[in-house]
Enzyme design. Structure first.
Site, PDB file in Angstrom:
ATOM      1  N   HIS A   6     108.369  68.328  76.976  1.00 15.20           N
ATOM      2  CA  HIS A   6     108.596  66.890  77.153  1.00 15.20           C
ATOM      3  C   HIS A   6     109.946  66.586  77.773  1.00 15.20           C
ATOM      4  O   HIS A   6     110.824  67.435  77.833  1.00 15.20           O
ATOM      5  CB  HIS A   6     108.427  66.138  75.836  1.00 15.20           C
ATOM      6  CG  HIS A   6     109.370  66.528  74.737  1.00 15.20           C
ATOM      7  ND1 HIS A   6     110.733  66.286  74.784  1.00 15.20           N
ATOM      8  CD2 HIS A   6     109.136  67.126  73.541  1.00 15.20           C
ATOM      9  CE1 HIS A   6     111.283  66.709  73.671  1.00 15.20           C
ATOM     10  NE2 HIS A   6     110.354  67.232  72.902  1.00 15.20           N
ATOM     11  N   CYS A  60     109.979  71.819  70.142  1.00 16.99           N
ATOM     12  CA  CYS A  60     109.413  71.587  71.471  1.00 16.99           C
ATOM     13  C   CYS A  60     110.296  72.178  72.558  1.00 16.99           C
ATOM     14  O   CYS A  60     111.358  72.730  72.292  1.00 16.99           O
ATOM     15  CB  CYS A  60     109.250  70.083  71.712  1.00 16.99           C
ATOM     16  SG  CYS A  60     108.030  69.297  70.630  1.00 16.99           S
TER      17      CYS A  60
END
Length: 169
Positions: free
Chosen positions: A125, A144
């Site tokens: 992301h 992430c």
């Protein structure tokens, strides 16, 4: 006078169209098809491979505990192993995001054997809406893989659901 009003309306509309095109987070890519992603945690690098070699590469940030394979919910680690891109999120809290198929069956079995949850929701992301600059290379995510907003726009345009991703220590 009518001509001046029409000219202003035309210029204003044209300027609006140009600026709205620049502001869009959705890009199109007519380049090489991405057939695999490779991520190297120690080097903090993500590589997008095409049939004829490397298509693009990006510096990355990781989870706040970057060493080792993600095992449990909340451990702050980024997974290691072979996964696939399994979803795309245009409404992400982190600009745009593409999901990684963590946890797999082995991840789930290990965590359950320890009486714990393996966690989930691992994504590639962009940056958050505010507060953290993902390009300072700090490891700040909950597991992430972080890139800049501009970079996730490119990745989002090129990577499809089902694309394999190999994450190396």
């Amino acid at each position: 006078m009518n001509t001046r009003i029409l000219r202003r309306a035309f210029l204003s509309g044209g300027l609006t169209a140009v600026l709205s095109g620049c502001a869009s987070k959705f890009r199109s890519d007519n380049g090489a098809e991405v057939i695999r992603l490779r991520m190297y945690k120690a080097q903090r690098f993500l590589i997008l491979d095409g049939a004829d070699g490397i298509v693009r590469s990006y510096p990355i940030g990781l989870g706040f505990a970057p060493e080792g394979h993600k095992q449990f919910e909340g451990d702050g680690r980024t997974p290691e192993g072979s996964y696939t891109i399994d979803r795309r999120n245009p409404n992400s809290l982190f600009h745009l995001s593409i999901g990684i198929s963590y946890p797999n069956e082995a991840d789930i079995a290990f965590a359950e054997a320890q009486g714990r949850s393996p966690g989930g929701d691992i994504f590639v992301h962009g940056g958050p809406r505010r507060g953290i600059d993902p390009m300072n290379k700090r490891d700040w995510t909950a597991g992430c893989i972080a890139v800049s907003d501009r970079q996730i726009e490119e990745i989002y345009a090129m990577v499809r659901i089902g694309t394999p991703i190999d994450i190396y220590a």
